[in-house]
Design an enzyme around this catalytic site. Sequence first.
Site, short mmCIF file in Angstrom:
data_model
loop_
_atom_site.label_atom_id
_atom_site.label_comp_id
_atom_site.label_asym_id
_atom_site.label_seq_id
_atom_site.Cartn_x
_atom_site.Cartn_y
_atom_site.Cartn_z
NE ARG A 191 -7.06 3.99 5.98
CZ ARG A 191 -6.04 4.29 6.78
NH1 ARG A 191 -6.10 4.07 8.06
NH2 ARG A 191 -4.95 4.83 6.29
CE LYS B 250 -1.74 1.76 4.00
NZ LYS B 250 -2.20 3.07 4.46
CG ASN B 251 2.58 2.55 3.53
OD1 ASN B 251 1.45 3.03 3.39
ND2 ASN B 251 3.03 2.13 4.69
CG ASP C 122 3.20 1.04 9.83
OD1 ASP C 122 2.67 1.77 10.69
OD2 ASP C 122 3.25 1.35 8.63
CB CYS D 13 -4.51 6.06 11.34
SG CYS D 13 -5.00 4.49 10.65
NE ARG E 98 0.09 9.70 10.65
CZ ARG E 98 -0.36 8.56 10.16
NH1 ARG E 98 0.49 7.69 9.64
NH2 ARG E 98 -1.63 8.25 10.19
#
Length: 430
Positions: A410, A31-32, A318, A126, A131
């Site tokens: 997600r 995803k990232n 993570d 989230c 951030r």
Amino acid sequence: MGDPFALKRMDKLLIRGGRPLHGEVRISGAKNAALPELCAALLTGEPVTLRNVPRLQDVATMLKLIRNMGVQAEMGSDGTVAIDASGLHFPEAPYELVKTMRASVLALGPLLARFGEATVSLPGGCAIGARPVDQHIKGLQKMGAEIVIEHGYMIAKLPRGWTRLKGAHIRTDMITVTGTENFMMAAALAEGETVLENPAQEPEIADLGEMLNAMGARVEGHGTGRIRIQGVGKLHGAAHQVVADRIECGTFLCAVAAAGGDVLLRGGRADHLGAVIDLLNAAGATVEAVDGGIRVRAQGRLRAQGFRTLEYPGFPTDMQAQFMALNCISSGDAKITETIFENRFMHVSELMRMGARIDVDGKVAVTHGVERLSGAAVMATDLRASACLVIAGLVAEGETVVDRIYHLDRGYEQMEAKLRQIGADIERVK
């Protein structure tokens, strides 16, 4: 086209614990990596093809976002996305599409670099701590961008008379993954050389650099502590394969270590998970790189391991929640220090509902291993907390129901189907 995920908002996972895991799982694309690479396709008017794109809520949101700008973007059933940004006429990312996903800030650099203007809503995502986007703004301002914040939007443009951003020496106050990606994409079309000092070094950064170079950019040092980019006047279309998701892979490693068994994670990259694999082996699991992926074996109760989250190549924030779930049923006490986000122990209270013993003091959590957890109704608070509760459910006695799994959707592609494939008793209930 409707939102394919809309009906999943209220889904739950029902897990009956106590089964070891055996077999093989294919690790999806990251995803990232996929999210910045979808934005990188905005840098050219020529067709771009991305392969191995995971079918996730965040990916669906990003596709919706770029289509809203006038981009053609189609996703095939095999995870291939064909993108044509030649008709992009609306360089804006509105709040309605941005509010659920922080990664939408990644549209800022490419839009500004190619069109000389961009309007991007301040992001949501989230609730795991601040951030700030100020690092993105400061870096792009060094390249000449004029940026103001009005009514919740970042409005960026080039100075009068400029046709391109200008290369710059950028050193951020803190390591930022999305900031590094924004600067790389913006610098690809800037005039002259850009040097990024103290950039993020994640494998997803290296993967973005590979994609940009395939499009005709001149990027060096991506994935190291110093990135150099020589700007070019134009980028062309390209095809690129999204790198495997190291966090999905790490999550399955922890699941097998906790539940016991023997599983091949096909496509997993051991070289991207050094810190996690070292800790799992120290705990008593056997994790090794094999042809085609990573093999993990575990039997009986493991030994709890203390760790501290750090930027890559350190232990990833993570993976903190998933490893905590493993520590909860391992023997001994272990100290976990979270250094990246200030609000990332929200899963602790839910684990304790299942019988875990954990003490939290600020950024430190100490787990005291128990022999068994008991199934309970629990609630996911963020993406990785969801995965941690699933792991706890796999080893708990009786039934566990995990609510609010839209967080899980997600970032994990069909997690329950993959777990069922290797022997877990898990189902999605409407």
